[in-house]
Design a protein around this motif. Structure first.
Motif, mmCIF file in Angstrom:
data_model
loop_
_atom_site.group_PDB
_atom_site.id
_atom_site.type_symbol
_atom_site.label_atom_id
_atom_site.label_comp_id
_atom_site.label_asym_id
_atom_site.label_seq_id
_atom_site.Cartn_x
_atom_site.Cartn_y
_atom_site.Cartn_z
ATOM 1 N N LYS A 118 0.978 -1.183 -0.093
ATOM 2 C CA LYS A 118 -0.089 0.090 -0.024
ATOM 3 C C LYS A 118 0.917 1.173 0.061
ATOM 4 O O LYS A 118 1.653 1.384 0.982
ATOM 5 C CB LYS A 118 -0.907 0.088 1.149
ATOM 6 N N LYS A 119 0.751 1.918 -0.868
ATOM 7 C CA LYS A 119 1.535 3.359 -1.218
ATOM 8 C C LYS A 119 1.194 4.088 -0.089
ATOM 9 O O LYS A 119 0.055 4.462 0.297
ATOM 10 C CB LYS A 119 1.432 3.883 -2.273
ATOM 11 N N ARG A 120 2.166 4.792 0.823
ATOM 12 C CA ARG A 120 1.995 5.878 1.679
ATOM 13 C C ARG A 120 2.708 6.944 1.555
ATOM 14 O O ARG A 120 3.806 6.859 0.927
ATOM 15 C CB ARG A 120 2.189 4.856 3.031
ATOM 16 N N ASP A 121 2.604 8.047 2.294
ATOM 17 C CA ASP A 121 3.336 9.025 2.293
ATOM 18 C C ASP A 121 4.650 8.724 3.153
ATOM 19 O O ASP A 121 4.496 8.004 4.103
ATOM 20 C CB ASP A 121 2.790 10.303 3.295
ATOM 21 N N CYS A 122 5.832 9.091 2.971
ATOM 22 C CA CYS A 122 6.957 8.654 3.679
ATOM 23 C C CYS A 122 7.151 8.827 5.093
ATOM 24 O O CYS A 122 7.743 8.551 5.791
ATOM 25 C CB CYS A 122 8.396 9.450 2.711
ATOM 26 N N SER A 123 6.132 10.012 5.396
ATOM 27 C CA SER A 123 6.228 10.517 6.901
ATOM 28 C C SER A 123 4.995 9.724 7.670
ATOM 29 O O SER A 123 5.242 9.895 8.925
ATOM 30 C CB SER A 123 5.817 12.137 6.928
ATOM 31 N N ASP A 124 4.388 8.725 6.858
ATOM 32 C CA ASP A 124 3.561 8.032 7.600
ATOM 33 C C ASP A 124 4.179 7.026 8.408
ATOM 34 O O ASP A 124 5.131 6.422 7.920
ATOM 35 C CB ASP A 124 2.378 7.434 6.483
ATOM 36 N N PRO A 125 3.745 6.705 9.732
ATOM 37 C CA PRO A 125 4.360 6.052 10.491
ATOM 38 C C PRO A 125 4.013 4.407 10.220
ATOM 39 O O PRO A 125 5.031 3.476 10.322
ATOM 40 C CB PRO A 125 3.798 5.866 11.865
ATOM 41 N N LYS A 126 3.177 4.323 9.187
ATOM 42 C CA LYS A 126 2.945 2.737 8.550
ATOM 43 C C LYS A 126 3.892 2.498 7.217
ATOM 44 O O LYS A 126 3.755 1.464 6.873
ATOM 45 C CB LYS A 126 1.264 2.479 8.331
ATOM 46 N N ALA A 127 4.485 3.620 6.907
ATOM 47 C CA ALA A 127 5.423 3.395 5.707
ATOM 48 C C ALA A 127 6.690 2.758 6.185
ATOM 49 O O ALA A 127 7.563 3.518 6.423
ATOM 50 C CB ALA A 127 5.517 4.955 4.884
ATOM 51 N N ASP A 128 6.640 1.618 6.097
ATOM 52 C CA ASP A 128 7.908 0.888 6.528
ATOM 53 C C ASP A 128 9.048 0.817 5.419
ATOM 54 O O ASP A 128 10.319 0.655 6.074
ATOM 55 C CB ASP A 128 7.770 -0.628 7.024
#
Length: 122
Positions: free
Chosen positions: A68-78
């Motif tokens: 799942k594409k996430r913003d790099c500042s998102d804590p879920k973006a591993d």
């Protein structure tokens, strides 16, 4: 003394019904095969839209990733994509020259590609 039934009696299977059941069986088999072959297109996976510099979360497993594409500042973006290599299948060798790469994901099929990634530092 017993007599034989006349030809065409109901004891003979009707060829039309047999053909119908064969057709229905083949149709169901084709539908099931199409579902499994196209499973990647009906999942909520963003692997095809991720490019270098994007971050993502793996909501699947290591053997069956679902990203799942996430913003790099998102804590879920591993993870962060370092490089996307189009038209290649060779996962293990493709990312060996990408500095900082700690893993790779690949897609095979009509539009193969490899994603070289590393852990995302928030």
């Amino acid at each position: 003394m017993t007599t034989l039934p006349p030809l065409g009696d109901s004891l003979q299977p009707d060829n039309r019904m047999r053909r119908l059941w064969i057709f229905v069986g083949v149709l169901v088999g084709v539908c099931v095969a199409a579902f499994f072959l196209n499973h990647q297109f009906i999942t909520d996976d963003d692997h095809a839209s991720v490019t270098a510099g994007d971050c993502f979360e793996n909501r699947g497993t290591t053997k069956d990733p679902e990203i799942k594409k996430r913003d790099c500042s998102d804590p879920k973006a591993d993870y962060k994509v370092l490089k996307k290599l189009d038209d290649t299948y060779f996962t293990s060798f493709s990312c060996s020259d990408v500095e900082g790469s700690t893993g790779a994901l690949s897609q095979t099929g009509t539009k193969p590609f490899v994603l070289c990634f590393t852990g995302n530092r928030h």
